[in-house]
Design an enzyme around this catalytic site. Structure first.
Site, PDB file in Angstrom:
ATOM      1  CD  GLU A  80      -6.039   1.028   1.950  1.00  0.00           C
ATOM      2  OE1 GLU A  80      -5.622  -0.079   2.164  1.00  0.00           O
ATOM      3  OE2 GLU A  80      -6.756   1.586   1.050  1.00  0.00           O
TER       4      GLU A  80
ATOM      5  CB  SER B 259      -8.800  -1.373   3.883  1.00  0.00           C
ATOM      6  OG  SER B 259      -9.336  -2.717   3.448  1.00  0.00           O
TER       7      SER B 259
ATOM      8  NE  ARG C 231      -4.086  -1.837   0.244  1.00  0.00           N
ATOM      9  CZ  ARG C 231      -4.029  -3.100  -0.243  1.00  0.00           C
ATOM     10  NH1 ARG C 231      -3.018  -3.655  -0.787  1.00  0.00           N
ATOM     11  NH2 ARG C 231      -5.171  -3.975  -0.007  1.00  0.00           N
TER      12      ARG C 231
HETATM   13  P1  FAD Z   1      -8.449   8.835  -5.565  1.00  0.00           P
HETATM   14  O1  FAD Z   1      -9.157   8.447  -4.342  1.00  0.00           O
HETATM   15  O2  FAD Z   1      -9.206   9.562  -6.526  1.00  0.00           O
HETATM   16  O3  FAD Z   1      -7.022   9.022  -5.100  1.00  0.00           O
HETATM   17  C1  FAD Z   1      -6.128   8.277  -4.246  1.00  0.00           C
HETATM   18  C2  FAD Z   1      -4.934   9.107  -4.185  1.00  0.00           C
HETATM   19  O4  FAD Z   1      -4.174   8.806  -5.584  1.00  0.00           O
HETATM   20  C3  FAD Z   1      -4.909  10.731  -4.065  1.00  0.00           C
HETATM   21  O5  FAD Z   1      -3.795  10.668  -3.239  1.00  0.00           O
HETATM   22  C4  FAD Z   1      -4.828  11.401  -5.419  1.00  0.00           C
HETATM   23  O6  FAD Z   1      -4.292  12.616  -5.232  1.00  0.00           O
HETATM   24  C5  FAD Z   1      -4.055  10.200  -6.170  1.00  0.00           C
HETATM   25  N1  FAD Z   1      -4.118  10.249  -7.253  1.00  0.00           N
HETATM   26  C6  FAD Z   1      -5.142   9.722  -8.235  1.00  0.00           C
HETATM   27  N2  FAD Z   1      -4.989   9.981  -9.592  1.00  0.00           N
HETATM   28  C7  FAD Z   1      -3.723  10.112  -9.805  1.00  0.00           C
HETATM   29  C8  FAD Z   1      -3.080  10.485 -10.972  1.00  0.00           C
HETATM   30  N3  FAD Z   1      -3.489  10.106 -12.151  1.00  0.00           N
HETATM   31  N4  FAD Z   1      -1.818  10.833 -10.710  1.00  0.00           N
HETATM   32  C9  FAD Z   1      -1.290  11.314  -9.666  1.00  0.00           C
HETATM   33  N5  FAD Z   1      -2.029  11.178  -8.243  1.00  0.00           N
HETATM   34  C10 FAD Z   1      -3.212  10.635  -8.509  1.00  0.00           C
HETATM   35  N6  FAD Z   1      -7.387  -0.581  -2.389  1.00  0.00           N
HETATM   36  C11 FAD Z   1      -6.765  -1.989  -2.604  1.00  0.00           C
HETATM   37  O7  FAD Z   1      -5.542  -1.651  -2.812  1.00  0.00           O
HETATM   38  N7  FAD Z   1      -7.431  -2.967  -2.594  1.00  0.00           N
HETATM   39  C12 FAD Z   1      -8.536  -3.027  -2.315  1.00  0.00           C
HETATM   40  O8  FAD Z   1      -9.041  -4.413  -2.483  1.00  0.00           O
HETATM   41  C13 FAD Z   1      -9.455  -2.096  -2.260  1.00  0.00           C
HETATM   42  N8  FAD Z   1     -10.807  -2.296  -2.312  1.00  0.00           N
HETATM   43  C14 FAD Z   1     -11.577  -1.315  -2.069  1.00  0.00           C
HETATM   44  C15 FAD Z   1     -13.255  -1.394  -2.009  1.00  0.00           C
HETATM   45  C16 FAD Z   1     -13.815  -0.358  -1.983  1.00  0.00           C
HETATM   46  C17 FAD Z   1     -15.318  -0.568  -1.771  1.00  0.00           C
HETATM   47  C18 FAD Z   1     -13.431   0.880  -1.933  1.00  0.00           C
HETATM   48  C19 FAD Z   1     -14.308   2.295  -1.761  1.00  0.00           C
HETATM   49  C20 FAD Z   1     -12.144   1.233  -2.046  1.00  0.00           C
HETATM   50  C21 FAD Z   1     -11.142   0.046  -1.865  1.00  0.00           C
HETATM   51  N9  FAD Z   1      -9.719   0.436  -2.355  1.00  0.00           N
HETATM   52  C22 FAD Z   1      -9.032  -0.781  -2.664  1.00  0.00           C
HETATM   53  C23 FAD Z   1      -9.131   1.646  -2.186  1.00  0.00           C
HETATM   54  C24 FAD Z   1      -9.221   2.443  -3.891  1.00  0.00           C
HETATM   55  O9  FAD Z   1     -10.048   1.757  -4.491  1.00  0.00           O
HETATM   56  C25 FAD Z   1      -7.810   2.511  -4.482  1.00  0.00           C
HETATM   57  O10 FAD Z   1      -6.904   3.089  -3.848  1.00  0.00           O
HETATM   58  C26 FAD Z   1      -7.923   3.026  -5.810  1.00  0.00           C
HETATM   59  O11 FAD Z   1      -6.568   3.062  -6.391  1.00  0.00           O
HETATM   60  C27 FAD Z   1      -8.096   4.363  -5.570  1.00  0.00           C
HETATM   61  O12 FAD Z   1      -8.409   5.163  -7.049  1.00  0.00           O
HETATM   62  P2  FAD Z   1      -9.039   6.398  -7.356  1.00  0.00           P
HETATM   63  O13 FAD Z   1      -8.946   6.631  -8.665  1.00  0.00           O
HETATM   64  O14 FAD Z   1     -10.432   6.584  -6.635  1.00  0.00           O
HETATM   65  O15 FAD Z   1      -8.331   7.309  -6.454  1.00  0.00           O
HETATM   66  N1  EPU Z   2     -11.340 -10.132  10.214  1.00  0.00           N
HETATM   67  C1  EPU Z   2     -12.001 -10.173  11.421  1.00  0.00           C
HETATM   68  N2  EPU Z   2     -12.775  -9.257  11.508  1.00  0.00           N
HETATM   69  C2  EPU Z   2     -13.371  -8.403  10.595  1.00  0.00           C
HETATM   70  C3  EPU Z   2     -12.826  -8.324   9.471  1.00  0.00           C
HETATM   71  C4  EPU Z   2     -11.779  -9.267   9.214  1.00  0.00           C
HETATM   72  O1  EPU Z   2     -11.661 -10.829  12.162  1.00  0.00           O
HETATM   73  O2  EPU Z   2     -14.252  -7.744  10.988  1.00  0.00           O
HETATM   74  C5  EPU Z   2     -10.177 -11.240   9.723  1.00  0.00           C
HETATM   75  C6  EPU Z   2     -10.785 -12.274   9.011  1.00  0.00           C
HETATM   76  O3  EPU Z   2     -11.422 -13.204   9.606  1.00  0.00           O
HETATM   77  C7  EPU Z   2      -9.541 -12.737   8.031  1.00  0.00           C
HETATM   78  C8  EPU Z   2      -8.626 -11.428   8.147  1.00  0.00           C
HETATM   79  O4  EPU Z   2      -9.289 -10.502   9.067  1.00  0.00           O
HETATM   80  O5  EPU Z   2      -9.104 -13.782   8.792  1.00  0.00           O
HETATM   81  C9  EPU Z   2      -8.411 -10.471   6.976  1.00  0.00           C
HETATM   82  O6  EPU Z   2      -9.744 -10.297   6.549  1.00  0.00           O
HETATM   83  P1  EPU Z   2     -10.015 -10.098   4.888  1.00  0.00           P
HETATM   84  O7  EPU Z   2      -9.809 -11.441   4.215  1.00  0.00           O
HETATM   85  O8  EPU Z   2     -11.402  -9.632   4.771  1.00  0.00           O
HETATM   86  O9  EPU Z   2      -8.937  -9.062   4.285  1.00  0.00           O
HETATM   87  P2  EPU Z   2      -8.545  -7.587   5.249  1.00  0.00           P
HETATM   88  O10 EPU Z   2      -7.161  -7.807   5.400  1.00  0.00           O
HETATM   89  O11 EPU Z   2      -9.544  -7.009   5.837  1.00  0.00           O
HETATM   90  C10 EPU Z   2      -7.086  -6.893   2.980  1.00  0.00           C
HETATM   91  C11 EPU Z   2      -6.925  -5.545   2.135  1.00  0.00           C
HETATM   92  C12 EPU Z   2      -8.303  -5.455   1.134  1.00  0.00           C
HETATM   93  C13 EPU Z   2      -8.293  -6.468   0.301  1.00  0.00           C
HETATM   94  C14 EPU Z   2      -8.380  -7.723   1.126  1.00  0.00           C
HETATM   95  C15 EPU Z   2      -8.615  -9.044   0.163  1.00  0.00           C
HETATM   96  C16 EPU Z   2      -5.652  -4.133   3.460  1.00  0.00           C
HETATM   97  C17 EPU Z   2      -5.675  -2.986   4.197  1.00  0.00           C
HETATM   98  N3  EPU Z   2      -6.793  -4.515   3.054  1.00  0.00           N
HETATM   99  O12 EPU Z   2      -8.290  -6.874   3.802  1.00  0.00           O
HETATM  100  O13 EPU Z   2      -8.046  -4.125   0.505  1.00  0.00           O
HETATM  101  O14 EPU Z   2      -9.307  -6.622  -0.647  1.00  0.00           O
HETATM  102  O15 EPU Z   2      -7.548  -7.891   1.988  1.00  0.00           O
HETATM  103  O16 EPU Z   2      -7.117  -9.206  -0.406  1.00  0.00           O
HETATM  104  O17 EPU Z   2      -4.728  -4.664   3.263  1.00  0.00           O
HETATM  105  C18 EPU Z   2      -8.305  -1.822   0.562  1.00  0.00           C
HETATM  106  O18 EPU Z   2      -7.278  -1.771   0.710  1.00  0.00           O
HETATM  107  O19 EPU Z   2      -9.037  -0.974   0.749  1.00  0.00           O
HETATM  108  C19 EPU Z   2      -8.869  -3.205   0.648  1.00  0.00           C
HETATM  109  C20 EPU Z   2     -10.269  -3.374   0.605  1.00  0.00           C
END
Ligand code: FAD
Ligand code: EPU
Length: 340
Positions: free
Chosen positions: A336, A240, A166
């Site tokens: 994050e 997250s 991240r």
């Molecule tokens: P923004 O929110 O618009 O920007 C994020 C940052 O990037 C800001 O600092 C912004 O200034 C910068 N930025 C954006 N575009 C540019 C550009 N073109 N050039 C330079 N800087 C830029 N993240 C994960 O890693 N794994 C996940 O599984 C995951 N699951 C998610 C689930 C949900 C429901 C949500 C809401 C979010 C999740 N995220 C996850 C976080 C998010 O989706 C990612 O961080 C994504 O890359 C953000 O993209 P964005 O275009 O919305 O960025």
């Molecule tokens: N858990 C709990 N309680 C909760 C949630 C999770 O006990 O309320 C436990 C689960 O049981 C599991 C562990 O935590 O054993 C991990 O949970 P999960 O697999 O849901 O993943 P996470 O660690 O919560 C991370 C990433 C997600 C990504 C998923 C799948 C980070 C900060 N988050 O979540 O990324 O989608 O793994 O790979 O690394 C994001 O970055 O925005 C994001 C959604």
């Protein structure tokens, strides 16, 4: 293409947490040359700047006293191939999940574990998006970016981006300096499914899929994500809210002695990654709320907008959770998303 500056623009629909923020100024960049024009404009160039993609990883203040620069550069194409890889390039403004589906339609695997992550291609390198055992850096080749300091367009390879969990150089030394314009990925010709993350293999098994193709894996990931994470179109959230903390083996062993059910994953360097969701749940926060911000009842790592949440309410809840986790486990949780 002239610059068209909008004033006092609502950002509510432009951030997935649904905060009713207003931007003093907003500029939509549809052509890369517009960034040079912005840098050459005496009044715009000196304003504080916020680069915005899909707004899915930002927590906005109610009034964003900055020039919001929304990167909306489009286009995706297969660029070239060599013995091992096919290279695909996408404009920073392309939606990430649509881009992943497009690669799968081209018969190219690699990005399927990153299906359904909201946001844009251009933001993917910023925090090196990751999910289900894969990080974007695993398939990253290079990117192009506009450097606001020099006015040059630069090409950065993987080493230059300093990707980590991240994290990347864009959150560190290059913070707010580079506007990412396009990203090129190297997708493997010899594809292999990556199913180490428990849930995925299990779901494929229940679907009687023994030899999954990339689309099967993508479909499984989409189903798992939909069952766990709130859809931002229905419930505002930023995914997250905290990074999973990485701690020493010594601290992890001490915690396991007191909490035998604690979730942890050993890292290549001997440190341990703890599940922040588990820590937060143990502190009793799952399903609880403070003002208009809640801790999602199915996933304690996700904070949600219960309606009318403000940026300062989000900050307050995040701080209370951090304080409780620190007091109970001696572990510091790092936020994050980016607070603006
Ligand atoms: P923004 O929110 O618009 O920007 C994020 C940052 O990037 C800001 O600092 C912004 O200034 C910068 N930025 C954006 N575009 C540019 C550009 N073109 N050039 C330079 N800087 C830029 N993240 C994960 O890693 N794994 C996940 O599984 C995951 N699951 C998610 C689930 C949900 C429901 C949500 C809401 C979010 C999740 N995220 C996850 C976080 C998010 O989706 C990612 O961080 C994504 O890359 C953000 O993209 P964005 O275009 O919305 O960025
Ligand atoms: N858990 C709990 N309680 C909760 C949630 C999770 O006990 O309320 C436990 C689960 O049981 C599991 C562990 O935590 O054993 C991990 O949970 P999960 O697999 O849901 O993943 P996470 O660690 O919560 C991370 C990433 C997600 C990504 C998923 C799948 C980070 C900060 N988050 O979540 O990324 O989608 O793994 O790979 O690394 C994001 O970055 O925005 C994001 C959604």
């Amino acid at each position: 293409m002239p610059l068209s500056l909008e004033k006092n623009v609502s950002l509510q629909a432009l951030n997935s947490f649904g905060i009713a923020a207003t931007a003093h100024y907003l500029l939509r960049i549809a052509h890369a040359e517009q960034l040079s024009q912005l840098k050459e404009d005496a009044s715009l160039a000196t304003m504080p700047r916020l680069l915005l993609g899909g707004g899915s990883n930002v927590i906005l203040s109610d009034s964003v006293n900055a020039l919001v620069v929304q990167i909306a550069l489009l286009g995706k194409r297969i660029v070239s191939e060599d013995e091992l890889h096919v290279y695909v390039c996408a404009g920073a403004g392309e939606k990430w999940h649509e881009f992943v589906l497009w690669t799968l339609q081209q018969g190219l695997g690699g990005l399927e574990n990153l299906s359904l992550i909201p946001g844009t291609v251009g933001a993917a390198p910023i925090q090196n998006i990751g999910a289900y055992g894969v990080e974007m850096q695993d398939y990253f080749d290079h990117l192009t970016a506009f450097d606001f300091l020099t006015g040059d367009t630069v090409t950065l390879d993987k080493a230059a981006c300093q990707f980590a969990y991240r994290d990347s150089i864009f959150k560190q030394a290059y913070k707010d300096r580079m506007a990412i314009l396009s990203v090129t990925f190297a997708l493997p010709k010899a594809w292999q499914a990556r199913l180490n993350y428990g849930d995925v293999a299990q779901l494929l098994a229940t679907r009687d899929i023994t030899q999954p193709n990339p689309k099967d894996v993508s479909d499984a990931i989409v189903a798992i994500r939909q069952s766990k994470l709130p859809d931002p179109a229905l419930i505002g959230n930023a995914g997250s809210f905290f990074k999973n903390p990485i701690v020493s083996a010594e601290l992890r062993d001490r915690l396991v002695a007191s909490y035998p059910s604690m979730v942890s994953y050993v890292q290549a360097d001997g440190h341990y990654k703890l599940a922040a969701g588990w820590l937060i749940e143990q502190c009793g926060w799952k399903g609880k709320s403070l003002g208009n911000v809640g801790v999602y009842h199915k996933q304690a790592l996700v904070l949600v907008n219960l309606g009318g949440a403000t940026g300062s309410e989000v900050r307050q809840l995040a701080q209370q959770i951090q304080a409780d986790v620190l007091a109970k486990f001696g572990v510091k949780l790092e936020v994050e998303p980016v607070f603006i």
